[in-house]
Design a protein around this motif. Structure first.
Motif, short mmCIF file in Angstrom:
data_model
loop_
_atom_site.label_atom_id
_atom_site.label_comp_id
_atom_site.label_asym_id
_atom_site.label_seq_id
_atom_site.Cartn_x
_atom_site.Cartn_y
_atom_site.Cartn_z
N ALA A 329 1.66 8.24 6.28
CA ALA A 329 0.84 9.38 6.65
C ALA A 329 1.62 10.69 6.69
O ALA A 329 1.12 11.69 7.17
CB ALA A 329 0.16 9.14 7.99
N GLY A 330 2.85 10.66 6.20
CA GLY A 330 3.65 11.87 6.08
C GLY A 330 3.98 12.15 4.63
O GLY A 330 3.35 11.62 3.71
N ASN A 331 5.00 12.96 4.41
CA ASN A 331 5.38 13.38 3.06
C ASN A 331 6.85 13.06 2.78
O ASN A 331 7.67 12.99 3.70
CB ASN A 331 5.17 14.89 2.90
CG ASN A 331 3.74 15.30 3.22
OD1 ASN A 331 2.80 14.76 2.67
ND2 ASN A 331 3.59 16.25 4.12
N ARG A 332 7.14 12.84 1.50
CA ARG A 332 8.51 12.56 1.03
C ARG A 332 9.08 11.33 1.74
O ARG A 332 10.18 11.35 2.30
CB ARG A 332 9.41 13.79 1.22
CG ARG A 332 8.95 14.99 0.41
CD ARG A 332 9.85 16.20 0.63
NE ARG A 332 9.94 16.55 2.04
CZ ARG A 332 9.02 17.26 2.71
NH1 ARG A 332 7.94 17.71 2.05
NH2 ARG A 332 9.18 17.52 3.98
N ILE A 333 8.32 10.26 1.70
CA ILE A 333 8.72 8.99 2.31
C ILE A 333 9.08 8.01 1.19
O ILE A 333 8.37 7.93 0.18
CB ILE A 333 7.59 8.39 3.16
CG1 ILE A 333 7.17 9.37 4.26
CG2 ILE A 333 7.99 7.05 3.75
CD1 ILE A 333 5.83 9.05 4.88
N THR A 334 10.16 7.28 1.36
CA THR A 334 10.48 6.17 0.46
C THR A 334 10.27 4.86 1.20
O THR A 334 10.77 4.68 2.32
CB THR A 334 11.93 6.26 -0.03
OG1 THR A 334 12.05 7.33 -0.97
CG2 THR A 334 12.35 4.97 -0.74
N MET A 335 9.54 3.96 0.58
CA MET A 335 9.40 2.60 1.08
C MET A 335 9.99 1.68 0.01
O MET A 335 9.43 1.56 -1.09
CB MET A 335 7.94 2.26 1.37
CG MET A 335 7.78 1.00 2.18
SD MET A 335 6.17 0.89 3.00
CE MET A 335 5.11 0.67 1.58
N GLU A 336 11.12 1.06 0.31
CA GLU A 336 11.90 0.34 -0.68
C GLU A 336 12.09 -1.12 -0.28
O GLU A 336 12.49 -1.42 0.84
CB GLU A 336 13.26 1.01 -0.85
CG GLU A 336 14.19 0.36 -1.85
CD GLU A 336 15.54 1.06 -1.90
OE1 GLU A 336 16.57 0.39 -1.69
OE2 GLU A 336 15.55 2.28 -2.13
N LYS A 337 11.77 -2.01 -1.19
CA LYS A 337 11.97 -3.45 -1.00
C LYS A 337 11.31 -3.95 0.29
O LYS A 337 11.92 -4.68 1.08
CB LYS A 337 13.46 -3.79 -1.01
CG LYS A 337 14.14 -3.47 -2.34
CD LYS A 337 15.62 -3.80 -2.34
CE LYS A 337 16.26 -3.42 -3.67
NZ LYS A 337 17.72 -3.67 -3.66
N VAL A 338 10.08 -3.56 0.47
CA VAL A 338 9.26 -4.05 1.57
C VAL A 338 8.40 -5.19 1.04
O VAL A 338 7.72 -5.03 0.02
CB VAL A 338 8.40 -2.93 2.17
CG1 VAL A 338 7.42 -3.49 3.21
CG2 VAL A 338 9.29 -1.86 2.81
N ILE A 339 8.42 -6.30 1.71
CA ILE A 339 7.68 -7.49 1.27
C ILE A 339 6.64 -7.84 2.34
O ILE A 339 6.94 -7.88 3.53
CB ILE A 339 8.62 -8.69 1.05
CG1 ILE A 339 9.62 -8.36 -0.06
CG2 ILE A 339 7.84 -9.95 0.71
CD1 ILE A 339 10.69 -9.43 -0.25
N VAL A 340 5.41 -8.07 1.90
CA VAL A 340 4.33 -8.46 2.80
C VAL A 340 3.75 -9.79 2.29
O VAL A 340 3.42 -9.91 1.11
CB VAL A 340 3.22 -7.40 2.87
CG1 VAL A 340 2.17 -7.81 3.90
CG2 VAL A 340 3.81 -6.03 3.21
N LYS A 341 3.62 -10.75 3.21
CA LYS A 341 3.09 -12.05 2.81
C LYS A 341 1.98 -12.47 3.75
O LYS A 341 2.10 -12.38 4.97
CB LYS A 341 4.21 -13.10 2.85
CG LYS A 341 3.74 -14.50 2.46
CD LYS A 341 4.86 -15.51 2.56
CE LYS A 341 4.37 -16.92 2.23
NZ LYS A 341 5.45 -17.94 2.36
N HIS A 342 0.87 -12.95 3.15
CA HIS A 342 -0.26 -13.49 3.89
C HIS A 342 -0.46 -14.95 3.49
O HIS A 342 -0.50 -15.28 2.31
CB HIS A 342 -1.54 -12.72 3.58
CG HIS A 342 -1.45 -11.25 3.88
ND1 HIS A 342 -1.67 -10.73 5.12
CD2 HIS A 342 -1.14 -10.20 3.08
CE1 HIS A 342 -1.53 -9.41 5.08
NE2 HIS A 342 -1.19 -9.07 3.85
N THR A 343 -0.62 -15.80 4.49
CA THR A 343 -0.91 -17.20 4.21
C THR A 343 -2.37 -17.38 3.80
O THR A 343 -2.69 -18.11 2.86
CB THR A 343 -0.61 -18.07 5.44
OG1 THR A 343 0.78 -17.95 5.75
CG2 THR A 343 -0.96 -19.53 5.19
N TYR A 344 -3.27 -16.69 4.51
CA TYR A 344 -4.70 -16.81 4.24
C TYR A 344 -5.23 -15.52 3.66
O TYR A 344 -4.77 -14.42 4.00
CB TYR A 344 -5.47 -17.11 5.54
CG TYR A 344 -5.08 -18.41 6.19
CD1 TYR A 344 -5.46 -19.63 5.64
CD2 TYR A 344 -4.32 -18.42 7.36
CE1 TYR A 344 -5.10 -20.83 6.23
CE2 TYR A 344 -3.96 -19.61 7.97
CZ TYR A 344 -4.35 -20.81 7.40
OH TYR A 344 -3.99 -22.00 7.99
#
Length: 682
Positions: A329-344
């Protein structure tokens, strides 16, 4: 949509296709190696996306010294961690940073949000396999970067007035400013100086809403509102030069400005004051863990990380079972190598997102999601890019990358792989209370996806360049006609020679060092290993009546027995005759609604009741915002097959009008039988 059987063949030729690259007509290298851009007849072009990311792109993420170390207590660790954060937050700035709070190896139990609300503070773990935040308790977000608001609703940005009192103000005098431009003419530039940040205010007008075809959306007899006249899209830019009344800005404009659709006085330019957001805050090397739940996202207890600051980063974070995981929700943000896992898979027709883009100049790089029945990435309303998804892999059926709400602009989906789902720049029509045209001036570049819906909004363009996957056409959601034509497909099925548009633009702007600063040795295919990802296998969907279009579709029900999902609505469409949807005892009226996720042609229903309690029912299909009766009757029993004239359906709803006890359905199938005349119920 029809079942896609050609995708497997497309996938087999993927490797060969990437070896046989062609040149894009929209962006390509000239003889001098510089990028050349084709323009539309009105002068619009694909924008330069390279300013997306921490500090405007191409900047190394900081390595901030540790000032406090926290070890797990064995109890609720929320306050212990927060105390350490607060201690570091009180330290003086040194080279722009106060220090890092390090969470030692082990599991930290947290029942509330960890708040990073001071500039220059980092929360760091010992790695995704070393430090775990175990989320417990009431609904909350694990980590919040911002000024004290830990529960801002998804899609709502922490905003503040950024216009200084008595600030310099002027208007654009150009009849048309093309998308991708960096300069424009104003009526009077004397109140502005090089280095000023300006807010470009583009007002929503009734004439523009009409031009976009967004004033004719109705749902169940009620008019839907896309964008209200008077709303403003605000784009922030910094002035880099002034020549007379011509202003040049640092970052290209992500939208066009057409005087025909702007009320007097037109597009207003205002000198802006700094927004008091948190800056220089990072979250690194942490595992966020929740229990796996079969649940709809509206009732999910835990989210991951909300970034309400500027020039921040989230790096190497593994989020397990969180819903609506990250919000930028801001500016000039880096999101690097973020992993999200859902079982269902998420339950129900309403879908969450794990990466919500609610600011500008944000880069999501080398991230992964595995999850069903969701939007991997969406955009919020009136958000101006550049925003970039780079080298990401998104896995899960009934899921897609789909800009979501009411006119965002300037998105690049670059070398992303969505083997089981779609990439859509489209008109969502009445979906979600009138999302309508969601995205303009977006590019999918050298991507792989199962499907693409790429449409050109009136007066704007979207592109899919060098992409592999099935092209699909559709009317706006829940309409049958008109089917909207394709947007700009270029070199479809054959990747183009510039491997990554973002990296090419970044290298041209700051040099090859900019690539190395963000972890890329070069702009070559070996930097993109996700090109080899294979598809997930769907359940077998063919039975005696043919291809069952209902299998594993999103489903909503009015009632479910018990407090678990043993008797959830999804059990009626899972293809397993031993499972069933069931209401609580004494519930004698109920609904089961299946979302077809697009226009699906059907002419046959098969319904199997568990027991014989139903004494009156009807089945309807939704099309053009209205419901059409397909069949009705008094009993269902063990194997009811109903045949009817071919019907296009976006949703199909079973309504049990009367029963002498609980309702239980173990199969609700939908088919399109070919080569027959419509029959009565048999």
């Amino acid at each position: 949509m029809k079942h896609i059987s050609l995708f497997i063949l497309c996938w087999l030729i993927t490797v060969n296709a990437f070896a046989q690259k062609s040149k894009s007509q929209w962006v390509y290298r000239g003889k001098d190696g510089k990028l050349i851009y084709k323009t539309t007849p009105t002068g619009d072009r694909i924008m330069d996306f390279s300013s997306a990311g921490y500090m405007g792109g191409g900047v190394v993420l900081p390595n901030v010294p540790v000032k406090r170390v926290v070890k797990p207590s064995g109890n609720d660790d929320t306050q212990i961690i927060q105390n350490a954060i607060d201690e570091v937050s009180a330290m003086p700035l040194q080279n722009g940073f106060r220090g890092a709070v390090e969470l030692a190896q082990g599991t930290f139990t947290c029942s509330g949000s960890l708040l990073l609300s001071t500039n220059g503070v980092v929360l760091r773990g010992a790695g995704a396999n070393g430090t775990t935040i175990k989320m417990v308790g009431e609904h909350h977000t694990a980590i919040v970067i911002g000024r004290g608001n830990t529960n801002v609703p998804l899609g709502k940005t922490e905003r503040s007035d950024s216009t200084a009192a008595n600030a310099a103000k002027t208007i654009i005098t150009d009849t048309y400013v093309p998308s991708g431009s960096t300069s424009f003419t104003v009526s009077n530039a004397s109140g502005f100086a090089i280095g000023d940040t300006i807010a470009i205010n583009r007002q929503v007008t009734e004439s523009w809403v009409h031009f976009m075809g967004m004033d004719n959306m109705w749902r169940d007899g009620k008019k839907e509102t896309w964008l209200k006249a008077g709303a403003r899209g605000i784009t922030k830019r910094r002035i880099v030069s002034i020549s007379g009344n011509k202003i040049t800005v640092d970052i290209p404009l992500a939208d066009s400005y057409d005087a025909r659709f702007l009320n007097v006085p037109g597009t207003i330019i205002v000198k802006a004051k700094p927004v008091p957001r948190v800056t220089q805050v990072g979250v690194e090397n942490i595992h966020i863990q929740c229990p796996p739940l079969e649940i709809d996202y509206g009732h999910a207890p835990h989210a991951g990380i909300r970034v309400g600051g500027d020039d921040c980063w989230v790096k190497e974070v593994y989020c397990e079972e969180t819903m609506n995981t990250t919000v930028l929700a801001g500016n000039r943000i880096t999101m690097e190598k973020v992993i999200v896992k859902h079982t269902y898979a998420n339950l129900g027709a309403s879908k969450p997102t794990d990466f919500s883009l609610e600011g500008g100049q944000n880069l999501i790089d080398r991230c992964e999601i595995t999850g069903g029945n969701m939007y991997f990435v969406w955009t919020s309303s009136l958000i101006a890019g550049p925003n970039v998804l780079l080298n990401c892999t998104f896995r899960g059926t009934r899921s897609r990358v789909q800009p979501h709400q009411r006119w965002a602009t300037g998105l690049l989906v670059d070398n992303c792989t969505v083997p089981d789902g779609g990439i859509d720049f489209m008109n969502r029509g009445i979906a979600g209370s009138g999302h309508g045209w969601t995205m303009g001036w977006a590019v999918a570049w050298n991507c792989i996806a199962k499907t693409y819906i790429i449409q050109n909004p009136p007066g704007a363009a979207n592109w899919a360049i060098g992409c592999i996957g099935k092209r699909e056409q559709t009317a706006r959601l829940f309409d049958s006609a008109p089917v909207l034509p394709d947007g700009n497909f270029d070199s479809h099925g054959s990747p183009v020679e510039i491997q990554s548009l973002y990296l090419a633009q970044l290298a041209e702007r700051v040099g090859i060092k900019g690539l190395k600063n963000i972890g890329y040795r070069a702009n070559t295919v070996d930097m993109f290993p996700n090109k080899q990802v294979s598809t997930l296998q769907l359940k077998t969907q063919t039975d005696k009546l043919g291809f069952n279009e209902a299998i594993d579709r999103p489903v909503n029900t009015s009632d479910v027995k018990g407090s678990t999902r043993e008797f959830g609505g999804e059990k009626a469409i899972d293809g397993n005759p031993n499972t069933y949807w069931c209401t609580n005892d004494g519930i004698t009226k109920a609904t089961l609604e299946v979302d077809m996720e697009g226009p699906v042609e059907i002419n046959t229903l098969q319904i199997n009741e568990q027991g014989q309690h139903i004494t009156a029912y009807k089945v309807e299909a939704q099309l053009n915002s209205d419901w059409k009766l397909l069949t009705q009757g008094t009993t269902i029993g063990k194997n009811l097959v109903v045949k009817f004239s071919s019907t296009i359906a976006w949703k199909v709803r079973l309504t049990v009008l009367k029963a002498n006890d609980y309702v239980a359905i173990n199969n609700f199938g939908m088919y399109m039988e070919r080569g027959r005349s419509p029959d009565n119920k048999i």
